[in-house]
Design a protein around this motif. Structure first.
Motif, mmCIF file in Angstrom:
data_model
loop_
_atom_site.group_PDB
_atom_site.id
_atom_site.type_symbol
_atom_site.label_atom_id
_atom_site.label_comp_id
_atom_site.label_asym_id
_atom_site.label_seq_id
_atom_site.Cartn_x
_atom_site.Cartn_y
_atom_site.Cartn_z
ATOM 1 N N LYS A 102 -3.917 0.976 -8.473
ATOM 2 C CA LYS A 102 -3.851 -0.965 -7.983
ATOM 3 C C LYS A 102 -4.366 -1.539 -9.303
ATOM 4 O O LYS A 102 -3.605 -2.864 -8.646
ATOM 5 C CB LYS A 102 -3.974 -1.195 -6.510
ATOM 6 C CG LYS A 102 -3.390 -0.463 -5.506
ATOM 7 C CD LYS A 102 -2.080 -0.348 -5.561
ATOM 8 C CE LYS A 102 -1.267 -0.003 -4.497
ATOM 9 N NZ LYS A 102 0.599 -0.065 -4.228
ATOM 10 N N TRP A 129 -7.553 4.652 -5.443
ATOM 11 C CA TRP A 129 -6.844 3.910 -4.488
ATOM 12 C C TRP A 129 -6.714 2.790 -5.245
ATOM 13 O O TRP A 129 -6.038 1.803 -5.929
ATOM 14 C CB TRP A 129 -5.995 3.532 -3.820
ATOM 15 C CG TRP A 129 -5.700 2.409 -2.329
ATOM 16 C CD1 TRP A 129 -3.704 2.699 -2.185
ATOM 17 C CD2 TRP A 129 -5.414 0.944 -2.523
ATOM 18 N NE1 TRP A 129 -3.420 1.638 -2.111
ATOM 19 C CE2 TRP A 129 -4.706 0.666 -2.209
ATOM 20 C CE3 TRP A 129 -6.672 0.056 -2.789
ATOM 21 C CZ2 TRP A 129 -4.399 -0.642 -2.055
ATOM 22 C CZ3 TRP A 129 -6.964 -1.154 -2.583
ATOM 23 C CH2 TRP A 129 -5.761 -1.257 -2.245
ATOM 24 N N THR A 139 1.073 -0.856 -0.110
ATOM 25 C CA THR A 139 0.217 -0.076 0.168
ATOM 26 C C THR A 139 0.789 0.950 -0.306
ATOM 27 O O THR A 139 2.077 1.170 0.105
ATOM 28 C CB THR A 139 -0.686 -0.153 1.423
ATOM 29 O OG1 THR A 139 0.056 0.004 2.445
ATOM 30 C CG2 THR A 139 -2.262 -1.464 1.322
#
Length: 361
Positions: free
Chosen positions: A358, A354, A9
């Motif tokens: 990803k 996010w 992360t």
């Protein structure tokens, strides 16, 4: 012992870059901190934030491979199995504050007795070991789910308990057992507090990923009418609330539980529209009735249980569309000095960014 494992992360509460410790948390300097459940979304975010503040923190996880992954990132980590019959004393030696976040969660291949051993018996055993070792504070992560499908809106900490499934029933049993034990401690003994997170989301969250994926891909179908209340809790606010529990005066937090959420509650249909709007896609309009989906979840749970595998749909997920969740945060504001910093549109936008970064949506 959670299944919402944190992938590699970056950003938000998960950053490992050094941060200045806010003045309100200055008393944590020099304290030795333990975070259980450090492979999960919430526990992992808490571990990373404490490390970013350059505090003395160690995490525990359920499996050795999870510990290895965190060690490769530079964290100190140990393996703690809440189902183990071995003593937990070694984990809490020389620890000042325990943040107990680990729990059995969404492990549909296990029965309620196993859940109870982890979420009640394991949690209580760790709490007792902490008290015996001289730990100053034990912050227990419970859940607003102890109130179940909330009948009093907004729900207060004193609202009647109404747990709806084995996770919530066993988390409630654990919270009660820990408080019952804490009442036997000396007046100047370990401070024990229960933190009840709401629907925690944000960068790093994988539990709400399917909801975001289906909305953003145009495949979402509302189960029910979308009129139930939803109350999100952004991960940054949730992490702050743990630290608030760890520094508040004893008189404010000992033997007290706190419901924690962000911003204001909204209708589930409004939440879906917000996700669509922030993601730049059309708002979904399709709906299906609750009953057949709930029945399908029950059948899948029964059929998959002998194989100790997670079914494609289960009743707890259906409950997301049928249970009201709206919480009064007055107690947390007044006793913890807790303040939500992330509003719903901003938090949802962060989460989508996010996921897209990803390659998940």
């Amino acid at each position: 012992m959670t299944t919402d494992h944190v992938p590699d992360t970056g950003g938000s509460a998960e950053t490992t870059a050094s941060l200045d410790l806010p003045g309100k948390y200055a008393s944590l300097t020099g304290q030795r901190l333990l975070v259980t459940g450090a492979a999960g979304f919430i526990g992992g975010a808490l571990l990373r934030q404490l490390a970013a503040y350059q505090l003395d923190v160690v995490g525990t996880v359920w499996r050795e491979e999870e510990a290895d992954a965190l060690r490769r990132e530079g964290f100190r980590c140990e393996v703690l199995d809440l189902l183990s019959d071995d003593p937990f004393d070694a984990y809490v030696q020389d620890i000042d504050i325990v943040f107990h976040v680990a729990a059995m969660f969404q492990e549909t291949e296990y029965d309620e007795a196993t859940y109870m051993k982890a979420n009640r018996d394991g949690a209580l055993k760790l709490c007792k070991a902490a008290a015996e070792a001289g730990v100053a504070r034990f912050v227990h992560c419970s859940t607003v789910g102890v109130h179940g499908d909330v009948k009093e809106l907004p729900c207060k900490e004193t609202t009647a308990f109404n747990p709806m499934d084995q996770y919530h029933r066993t988390k409630l049993a654990g919270e009660i057992a820990i408080f019952d034990f804490a009442r036997t401690l000396p007046e100047d003994g370990m401070i024990v507090t229960a933190n009840r997170p709401a629907m925690v989301y944000g960068p790093g969250d994988m539990r709400m990923l399917k909801l975001f994926q289906r909305i953003l891909s145009g495949k979402f179908m509302m189960i029910g009418n979308g009129k139930v209340m939803a109350h999100l809790g952004h991960i940054d606010d949730q992490v702050d609330s743990f630290l608030d529990c760890a520094v508040a005066p004893r008189a404010n937090v000992h033997l007290e539980a706190f419901n924690i959420a962000s911003d204001e509650p909204i209708h589930l249909g409004t939440l879906v529209d917000l996700i669509a709007d922030q993601g730049g896609v059309a708002r979904p309009r399709g709906r299906v009735p609750v009953a057949p989906v709930w029945l399908a979840g029950l059948i899948c749970e029964i059929l998959w249980l002998p194989f100790k595998a997670r079914p494609p749909i289960f009743r707890r997920r259906v409950g997301f569309f049928t249970h009201n969740r709206a919480f009064d945060l007055t107690k947390a504001r007044e006793r913890l000095d807790y303040a939500s910093k992330v509003d719903n549109p901003s938090g949802i936008a962060q989460t989508i960014a996010w996921y897209r970064d990803k390659g998940l949506v």
